[in-house]
Design an enzyme around this catalytic site. Sequence first.
Site, PDB file in Angstrom:
ATOM      1  N   GLU A 155      41.350  47.215  41.610  1.00 38.17           N
ATOM      2  CA  GLU A 155      42.633  47.224  42.304  1.00 38.17           C
ATOM      3  C   GLU A 155      43.209  48.641  42.300  1.00 38.17           C
ATOM      4  O   GLU A 155      42.742  49.506  41.555  1.00 38.17           O
ATOM      5  CB  GLU A 155      43.591  46.250  41.601  1.00 38.17           C
ATOM      6  CG  GLU A 155      43.101  44.805  41.594  1.00 38.17           C
ATOM      7  CD  GLU A 155      43.165  44.131  42.974  1.00 38.17           C
ATOM      8  OE1 GLU A 155      43.288  44.830  44.001  1.00 38.17           O
ATOM      9  OE2 GLU A 155      43.088  42.881  43.004  1.00 38.17           O
TER      10      GLU A 155
ATOM     11  N   ASP B 195      44.602  45.450  50.073  1.00 36.06           N
ATOM     12  CA  ASP B 195      45.270  46.508  49.297  1.00 36.06           C
ATOM     13  C   ASP B 195      44.340  47.700  49.032  1.00 36.06           C
ATOM     14  O   ASP B 195      44.671  48.578  48.251  1.00 36.06           O
ATOM     15  CB  ASP B 195      45.803  45.944  47.965  1.00 36.06           C
ATOM     16  CG  ASP B 195      44.686  45.464  47.032  1.00 36.06           C
ATOM     17  OD1 ASP B 195      43.492  45.524  47.416  1.00 36.06           O
ATOM     18  OD2 ASP B 195      45.010  45.027  45.910  1.00 36.06           O
TER      19      ASP B 195
ATOM     20  N   HIS C 148      41.234  47.540  47.725  1.00 35.67           N
ATOM     21  CA  HIS C 148      40.298  47.437  46.599  1.00 35.67           C
ATOM     22  C   HIS C 148      38.849  47.347  47.079  1.00 35.67           C
ATOM     23  O   HIS C 148      38.572  46.907  48.193  1.00 35.67           O
ATOM     24  CB  HIS C 148      40.661  46.278  45.648  1.00 35.67           C
ATOM     25  CG  HIS C 148      40.420  44.889  46.183  1.00 35.67           C
ATOM     26  ND1 HIS C 148      41.293  43.853  45.970  1.00 35.67           N
ATOM     27  CD2 HIS C 148      39.397  44.351  46.897  1.00 35.67           C
ATOM     28  CE1 HIS C 148      40.814  42.754  46.524  1.00 35.67           C
ATOM     29  NE2 HIS C 148      39.659  43.036  47.095  1.00 35.67           N
TER      30      HIS C 148
ATOM     31  N   ASP D  15      31.214  41.169  41.293  1.00 30.77           N
ATOM     32  CA  ASP D  15      32.332  40.754  40.448  1.00 30.77           C
ATOM     33  C   ASP D  15      32.310  39.247  40.198  1.00 30.77           C
ATOM     34  O   ASP D  15      31.499  38.515  40.783  1.00 30.77           O
ATOM     35  CB  ASP D  15      33.679  41.195  41.061  1.00 30.77           C
ATOM     36  CG  ASP D  15      33.712  41.039  42.581  1.00 30.77           C
ATOM     37  OD1 ASP D  15      32.936  40.234  43.116  1.00 30.77           O
ATOM     38  OD2 ASP D  15      34.513  41.723  43.226  1.00 30.77           O
TER      39      ASP D  15
END
Length: 256
Positions: free
Chosen positions: A146, A139, A141, A67
């Site tokens: 996400e 979270d 991811h 990413d």
Amino acid sequence: MDVVVCPDPDAFAATAADVVVRALAARGAPTLGLATGSSPLPLYRELGRRVAGGVLDLAAVRAFALDEYVGLPAGHPQSYREVIRRDAAEPLGLDPALVRVPDGSAPTLEQLTARAAAFDAAIVAAGGIDIQVLGIGSDGHIGFNEPMSSLSSRTRVARLAPRTRQDNARFFRSVEEVPRLCVTQGIGTILEARHLLLLAQGPGKAEAVASALEGPLTASVPASALQLHAEVTVVLDEAAAGGLRRRELYAGPITL
Ligand code: F6R
């Protein structure tokens, strides 16, 4: 899924490095998927130590990063192009010409989207990724997919969740400086790698790790998509394994 809970940082680094070396060894044109952030640093240090010691040569390895932030100026120390160069490519002795990072620098959404699609196609054209290194967000991811990302998503422009921007503020002067957008390999893209290696350390990852490994397959926890993949190794320290309730089932790789 092979889940290995390591008693100390040396075991963590050596276990992860052994998995990478094994996955790349038998390949004619080996391809490595690189993550950024804190989680893979022990792995990169250990691989770098082996390269410096002359027992490992990764110069022919092609690499794709997971990413990139959108909109950071070229050369920004926190752009993943820079982070990959500093933390991975240089210590591992990778050939810079063989290392590709998603492009977050295009000025329009259309161009970013086109370049993201070209990045995805380049992975396929290279014959796919042999082993993809992954961290996990607090979270849940993976990459920057996400919660509520499609489980079949491809490399694309995406939004960073507020919690991720908060988590990554430690790399910037303030949370306001953390970009709001990114380009990330999709979950579908990640699942096409032949082997996935998920690394997590510390109590802040315990809940996400437990949800990913033991919870239901759900877009609410993107890392739960690893349950769909046949070749996954998860390397944890004790703290990151702290939320697992089925520890008796995680005996590591099968040996005779
Ligand atoms: C980084 C990436 C992210 C991180 C995750 C954990 O390329 O794709 O999914 O792996 O945010 O970050 P750290 O390792 O810094 O806790």
